[in-house]
Design an enzyme around this catalytic site. Structure first.
Site, PDB file in Angstrom:
ATOM      1  N   PRO A   2      45.898  -5.132 -11.751  1.00  0.00           N
ATOM      2  CA  PRO A   2      47.353  -5.467 -11.885  1.00  0.00           C
ATOM      3  C   PRO A   2      48.216  -5.969 -10.969  1.00  0.00           C
ATOM      4  O   PRO A   2      48.141  -5.636  -9.662  1.00  0.00           O
ATOM      5  CB  PRO A   2      48.097  -4.249 -12.245  1.00  0.00           C
ATOM      6  CG  PRO A   2      47.319  -2.970 -11.459  1.00  0.00           C
ATOM      7  CD  PRO A   2      46.166  -3.635 -11.133  1.00  0.00           C
ATOM      8  N   GLU A   3      48.770  -7.287 -11.106  1.00  0.00           N
ATOM      9  CA  GLU A   3      49.603  -8.084 -10.510  1.00  0.00           C
ATOM     10  C   GLU A   3      51.184  -8.025 -11.149  1.00  0.00           C
ATOM     11  O   GLU A   3      51.079  -7.179 -12.105  1.00  0.00           O
ATOM     12  CB  GLU A   3      49.474  -9.274 -10.113  1.00  0.00           C
ATOM     13  CG  GLU A   3      48.131  -9.547  -8.996  1.00  0.00           C
ATOM     14  CD  GLU A   3      47.870 -10.757  -8.460  1.00  0.00           C
ATOM     15  OE1 GLU A   3      48.744 -11.394  -8.114  1.00  0.00           O
ATOM     16  OE2 GLU A   3      46.791 -11.337  -8.528  1.00  0.00           O
ATOM     17  N   HIS A  91      37.814   9.132 -16.447  1.00  0.00           N
ATOM     18  CA  HIS A  91      38.930   8.570 -15.517  1.00  0.00           C
ATOM     19  C   HIS A  91      40.198   8.731 -16.164  1.00  0.00           C
ATOM     20  O   HIS A  91      41.199   7.946 -15.811  1.00  0.00           O
ATOM     21  CB  HIS A  91      38.774   7.226 -15.249  1.00  0.00           C
ATOM     22  CG  HIS A  91      37.266   6.976 -14.509  1.00  0.00           C
ATOM     23  ND1 HIS A  91      36.872   7.586 -13.373  1.00  0.00           N
ATOM     24  CD2 HIS A  91      36.043   6.248 -14.786  1.00  0.00           C
ATOM     25  CE1 HIS A  91      35.625   7.322 -13.018  1.00  0.00           C
ATOM     26  NE2 HIS A  91      35.294   6.658 -13.829  1.00  0.00           N
ATOM     27  N   ARG A 110      39.182   3.585  -9.784  1.00  0.00           N
ATOM     28  CA  ARG A 110      39.149   3.574  -8.401  1.00  0.00           C
ATOM     29  C   ARG A 110      40.298   4.657  -7.808  1.00  0.00           C
ATOM     30  O   ARG A 110      40.023   4.948  -6.705  1.00  0.00           O
ATOM     31  CB  ARG A 110      39.320   2.362  -7.971  1.00  0.00           C
ATOM     32  CG  ARG A 110      38.220   1.420  -8.397  1.00  0.00           C
ATOM     33  CD  ARG A 110      38.218  -0.131  -7.857  1.00  0.00           C
ATOM     34  NE  ARG A 110      37.988  -0.118  -6.322  1.00  0.00           N
ATOM     35  CZ  ARG A 110      38.178  -1.407  -5.984  1.00  0.00           C
ATOM     36  NH1 ARG A 110      38.532  -2.613  -6.507  1.00  0.00           N
ATOM     37  NH2 ARG A 110      37.933  -1.381  -4.632  1.00  0.00           N
ATOM     38  N   ARG A 152      56.509 -16.635  12.546  1.00  0.00           N
ATOM     39  CA  ARG A 152      55.123 -15.849  12.124  1.00  0.00           C
ATOM     40  C   ARG A 152      54.030 -16.800  12.083  1.00  0.00           C
ATOM     41  O   ARG A 152      54.039 -17.682  11.374  1.00  0.00           O
ATOM     42  CB  ARG A 152      55.381 -15.418  10.384  1.00  0.00           C
ATOM     43  CG  ARG A 152      56.771 -14.574  10.349  1.00  0.00           C
ATOM     44  CD  ARG A 152      56.460 -13.026  11.186  1.00  0.00           C
ATOM     45  NE  ARG A 152      55.571 -12.375  10.556  1.00  0.00           N
ATOM     46  CZ  ARG A 152      55.735 -11.408   9.676  1.00  0.00           C
ATOM     47  NH1 ARG A 152      57.032 -11.381   9.243  1.00  0.00           N
ATOM     48  NH2 ARG A 152      54.686 -10.765   9.139  1.00  0.00           N
TER      49      ARG A 152
END
Length: 271
Positions: A2-3, A91, A110, A152
């Site tokens: 997921p983003e 899971h 995971r 930066r």
DNA sequence: ATGCGGACCTGTTAGC
DNA sequence: TGCTAACAGGTCCGCA
């Protein structure tokens, strides 16, 4: 998995089934996620009614009168709405069982995800306190990025993937946005002009919006809460296309690792 | 203050 | 066919 678009898709999928529902029971089968799931979750949530369901960055916030459930899907996490009697599979770590006899099932092979409780305002929580602006908000501007980047030296890809700078831009969409803005991913953040930051801002917003519209990106295993895949995959220009031809100029796309993340770009189009 | 690398996990795939 | 290594959508933390 997921983003931001995938988390937004998840939010939109679960909200109609969960809003104003009362929690009947929490079943925790595996509490060892990124951080342990608090053992007193049932005590907090049993017979409490969901007031709000929101997203902040990639965090999902399920609000109750007396506190908030903070949820992150990590790399492989997924939420589904299923009948509470649905057979449990490997899971399937947590069920939030509601009084409508549906349950919100959290699956995460995971175990990089997390499920936490906070009594206070969630934006004060340690994990949320230092998050940058939402990329689709009006305060995420070229001026903002330009000013923050002046000292930066980090490369622009890691800069925009830093959640303290802006939330929700993960590896896929960082690659895609830099390609669309014609900016080389290794370029130092402080070497980029205001005008080019405007192109980058436009690209990030446009791509995230388009991906949300498509229900997110499915590479191998992302499925929305209703089981449907995301269709943005077909719109990816560079991610997953290393060695193939650039859709803009026809040269071969290159790949390199930046901070252990696959980075795909066109050395002809991006500078 | 900033940047880097390691850490946390399991599953899938590529290569020998 | 089977073993091993590399890689996968995230991000926190400790250290230089």
């Amino acid at each position: 998995m997921p983003e931001l678009p995938e988390v937004e898709t998840t939010l939109r999928g679960i909200t109609p089934h969960m809003q104003h529902q009362t929690i009947k029971q929490i079943i925790v089968r595996e509490s060892r996620l990124r951080w342990p799931i608090p053992s007193d979750l049932n005590h907090h949530l049993c017979l409490q009614t969901i007031q709000t369901i929101q997203r902040r960055g990639k965090y999902l916030l399920i609000g109750f009168n007396h506190g908030t459930l903070i949820l992150h899907l990590g790399m492989s996490g997924r939420l589904r709405i299923v009948p509470a009697t649905t057979l449990v599979e490997k899971h399937d770590h947590v069920d939030l069982v509601m009084q409508n006899n549906l349950c919100c099932r959290f699956t995460d092979p995971r175990r990089f995800g997390c499920l936490l409780w906070t009594d206070d305002a969630p934006e004060q929580h340690k994990l949320l306190r230092n998050l940058g602006p939402e990329p689709l908000s009006k305060i995420f501007t070229a001026n903002y990025l330009h000013q923050l980047s002046r000292h930066r030296k980090i490369n622009i890809k890691q800069f925009i993937m830093n959640s303290q700078i802006v939330v929700g831009v993960g590896n896929i969409y960082a690659n895609e946005a830099l390609f669309a803005a014609k900016i080389h991913p290794s370029l130092s953040a402080n070497k980029i002009s205001l005008a080019r930051y405007q192109l980058l801002i436009d690209a990030i917003k446009k791509i995230l919006k388009a991906a949300i519209k498509c229900g997110g990106t499915t590479l191998r295993d992302f499925l929305a809460s209703d089981g449907k895949p995301g269709y943005f995959t077909q719109s990816l220009s560079v991610y997953g296309r290393a060695g193939l031809d650039c859709l803009s100029c026809g040269n071969l796309l290159k790949t390199k690792m930046i901070s252990q993340r696959a980075t795909v770009y066109c050395s002809h189009c991006q500078h």
